[in-house]
Design a protein around this motif. Structure first.
Motif, PDB file in Angstrom:
ATOM      1  N   THR A  10     -34.049  -5.855 -46.564  1.00 38.23           N
ATOM      2  CA  THR A  10     -33.031  -6.456 -46.234  1.00 38.23           C
ATOM      3  C   THR A  10     -32.553  -6.765 -45.309  1.00 38.23           C
ATOM      4  O   THR A  10     -32.281  -6.370 -44.062  1.00 38.23           O
ATOM      5  N   LYS A  11     -32.745  -8.099 -44.838  1.00 33.17           N
ATOM      6  CA  LYS A  11     -32.007  -8.880 -43.407  1.00 33.17           C
ATOM      7  C   LYS A  11     -30.772  -8.359 -42.909  1.00 33.17           C
ATOM      8  O   LYS A  11     -29.845  -8.202 -42.162  1.00 33.17           O
ATOM      9  N   GLY A  12     -30.288  -8.484 -44.137  1.00 29.08           N
ATOM     10  CA  GLY A  12     -28.694  -8.292 -44.175  1.00 29.08           C
ATOM     11  C   GLY A  12     -27.709  -6.631 -44.555  1.00 29.08           C
ATOM     12  O   GLY A  12     -26.826  -6.073 -44.143  1.00 29.08           O
ATOM     13  N   ALA A  13     -29.588  -5.741 -44.482  1.00 30.24           N
ATOM     14  CA  ALA A  13     -28.695  -4.523 -44.745  1.00 30.24           C
ATOM     15  C   ALA A  13     -28.114  -3.663 -43.667  1.00 30.24           C
ATOM     16  O   ALA A  13     -27.868  -4.247 -42.704  1.00 30.24           O
ATOM     17  N   GLY A  69     -24.241  -1.572 -53.352  1.00 27.95           N
ATOM     18  CA  GLY A  69     -25.499  -2.171 -52.130  1.00 27.95           C
ATOM     19  C   GLY A  69     -25.809  -3.525 -51.947  1.00 27.95           C
ATOM     20  O   GLY A  69     -25.514  -4.471 -51.449  1.00 27.95           O
ATOM     21  N   PHE A  70     -26.792  -3.550 -52.961  1.00 28.95           N
ATOM     22  CA  PHE A  70     -27.733  -4.987 -52.972  1.00 28.95           C
ATOM     23  C   PHE A  70     -26.719  -5.969 -53.300  1.00 28.95           C
ATOM     24  O   PHE A  70     -27.149  -7.241 -52.393  1.00 28.95           O
ATOM     25  N   SER A  71     -25.709  -5.606 -53.679  1.00 31.11           N
ATOM     26  CA  SER A  71     -24.712  -7.229 -54.411  1.00 31.11           C
ATOM     27  C   SER A  71     -24.045  -7.608 -53.078  1.00 31.11           C
ATOM     28  O   SER A  71     -23.629  -9.205 -53.070  1.00 31.11           O
ATOM     29  N   ASP A  85     -37.987 -21.468 -53.233  1.00 28.20           N
ATOM     30  CA  ASP A  85     -36.797 -22.052 -53.522  1.00 28.20           C
ATOM     31  C   ASP A  85     -35.801 -20.874 -54.124  1.00 28.20           C
ATOM     32  O   ASP A  85     -34.527 -21.362 -54.235  1.00 28.20           O
ATOM     33  N   ASP A  86     -36.275 -19.969 -54.228  1.00 28.24           N
ATOM     34  CA  ASP A  86     -35.318 -18.716 -54.954  1.00 28.24           C
ATOM     35  C   ASP A  86     -34.035 -18.890 -53.659  1.00 28.24           C
ATOM     36  O   ASP A  86     -34.982 -18.181 -52.805  1.00 28.24           O
ATOM     37  N   ALA A  87     -32.883 -18.765 -54.538  1.00 19.41           N
ATOM     38  CA  ALA A  87     -31.839 -17.533 -53.277  1.00 19.41           C
ATOM     39  C   ALA A  87     -31.959 -16.657 -52.519  1.00 19.41           C
ATOM     40  O   ALA A  87     -31.098 -16.254 -51.865  1.00 19.41           O
ATOM     41  N   CYS A  88     -33.418 -15.600 -53.436  1.00 14.48           N
ATOM     42  CA  CYS A  88     -33.454 -14.098 -53.020  1.00 14.48           C
ATOM     43  C   CYS A  88     -34.098 -14.443 -51.281  1.00 14.48           C
ATOM     44  O   CYS A  88     -33.789 -13.026 -50.968  1.00 14.48           O
ATOM     45  N   ARG A  89     -34.625 -15.429 -51.347  1.00 14.59           N
ATOM     46  CA  ARG A  89     -35.763 -15.348 -50.831  1.00 14.59           C
ATOM     47  C   ARG A  89     -35.302 -15.040 -49.273  1.00 14.59           C
ATOM     48  O   ARG A  89     -36.590 -14.413 -48.677  1.00 14.59           O
ATOM     49  N   PRO A  90     -34.219 -16.276 -48.584  1.00  8.74           N
ATOM     50  CA  PRO A  90     -33.839 -15.611 -47.317  1.00  8.74           C
ATOM     51  C   PRO A  90     -33.640 -13.880 -46.603  1.00  8.74           C
ATOM     52  O   PRO A  90     -33.547 -14.154 -45.488  1.00  8.74           O
ATOM     53  N   GLY A  91     -33.425 -13.142 -47.577  1.00  9.93           N
ATOM     54  CA  GLY A  91     -33.155 -11.723 -47.212  1.00  9.93           C
ATOM     55  C   GLY A  91     -34.167 -11.221 -47.098  1.00  9.93           C
ATOM     56  O   GLY A  91     -33.995  -9.719 -46.669  1.00  9.93           O
TER      57      GLY A  91
END
Length: 382
Positions: free
Chosen positions: A206-209, A252-254, A358-364
């Protein structure tokens, strides 16, 4: 930019760990538990393992079991009303993600009544107060909801799932006892285990990793790859390895988010009530292929963690293929379907794709998808 890590205040790990629930309740001066657990766990005596601990310690409790596999707004509202009437001052969530997500929503709304409509909790909710204290006891090795700041609720009216992200919802105590997981049937063990693998792989790319979460995710991939097959055969080593692996993935993912495997799986769960882990497992290899150009050398690390030999002599294209193939093989070995042919109706694809967008997970997601990209990914599995 500062990287943030949010974890439980306390967690217990290992066979027999549920005995610590009574000690924690007494140490925190809790008076009465509101026990959230689904009907099947009550029917098969799994919930009783925990209530026996409470009974032996002379601790009061009340059981709430109006919980569906994909918990709904109505489940939450009913639970809030039942909690208010119970006189309880803390929650014990026993089960998989459904029980824990329901408990999180109840605990948040009791502490923040301005969000009692439930829908307003979607996304990063600006709650002010920590949830009513939750002790979380997973009975599946997959969701890691006991250590995450996320929960998912189904809006039946709008046929969609929505993700709530809130540092105030994390359970104060997590009790990860593999003995609580031994009654899981093979199919549920497989699907929840593949959910855990999806958490670890999506969290790693993910982008935030960042370095700390990378450490968690690679260890989780290793543990899950090594132990899921054994857990499906109900071996002691397999159960223990999966209990730990799924929790580490949650650590991690949280804290860094997920990607479009989860976005697309949430849409399938909302429309067809598809088990979340099954949806993730079917989607994961195909989405990995789509994301590969934006992952640098991370698929090499994934391949190594999954036990692939000879990666040092592979080209980038070869180790990316090896990582995807290792996921496909594990999924097939534990009996997960290979495609969505028996699930998705062609006329629903546009709705599913928009729900995933539209899902909150998509931007990551490491690669920014378009509506047409996600539509094509669904269609490729039909």
């Amino acid at each position: 930019m500062a990287n943030r890590i949010v974890l439980n205040e306390t967690s217990y790990h290992g066979a027999g760990a549920i005995a610590e629930i009574a000690n924690e309740a007494r140490a925190r001066s809790f008076k009465k538990a509101f026990v959230c657990s689904d009907p099947d766990l009550i029917r098969f005596g799994v919930t009783k393992k925990v209530t026996d601990v409470l009974d032996e310690a002379g601790l009061a409790y009340e059981i709430y079991s109006d919980i569906k596999p994909n918990p709904t707004i109505e489940n939450v509202r009913t639970g809030v009303a039942a909690f208010k009437a119970s006189g309880a001052d803390y929650l014990i969530a026993i089960g998989g993600g459904s029980s824990m997500d329901t408990a999180k929503a109840i605990g948040i709304i009791i502490a923040n009544p301005e969000f009692e409509d439930v829908r307003s909790l979607e996304g990063v909710a600006p709650t002010r107060n920590p949830s009513i204290p939750i002790i979380a006891v997973p009975t599946t090795a997959g969701t890691a909801a006991e250590v995450t700041i996320n929960y998912v609720i189904t809006d039946v009216e709008k046929k969609r799932k929505f993700v709530c992200v809130d540092t105030h919802d994390i359970p104060v105590v997590a009790v990860i006892d593999p003995d609580m997981m031994e009654s899981m049937p093979k199919g549920l063990t497989a699907s929840t285990g593949m959910d855990a693998l999806t958490h670890a792989i999506e969290g790693y790319i993910t982008k935030g990793a960042w370095e700390m979460t990378d450490m968690f995710h690679l260890k989780a991939i290793e543990l899950i790859s090594r132990h899921l097959r054994g857990a499906c055969e109900n071996t002691k080593e397999g159960r223990e390895g999966m209990a730990l692996g799924q929790y580490i993935a949650g650590m991690g993912f949280s804290n860094v988010g997920l990607g479009i495997v989860h976005s697309m799986a949430h849409a399938l769960g909302a429309v067809y009530d598809t088990p979340h882990g099954v949806a993730n497992a079917i989607l994961l290899p195909t989405v990995m292929e789509y994301n590969a150009p934006c992952t640098g050398d991370k698929y090499k690390d994934i391949a190594i963690a999954m036990g692939v030999q000879g990666t040092e002599n592979m080209s980038q294209e070869e180790y990316r293929r090896a990582a995807v193939d290792a996921v496909k093989k594990l999924s097939a070995d534990v009996g997960i379907p290979a495609d969505l042919k028996a699930i998705v109706k062609p006329e629903d694809v546009d709705f599913l794709a928009q729900s995933a967008m539209d899902d909150a997970c998509r931007p990551g997601n490491p690669k920014d998808p378009t509506f047409e990209d996600i539509k094509a990914l669904y269609q490729s599995l039909m």
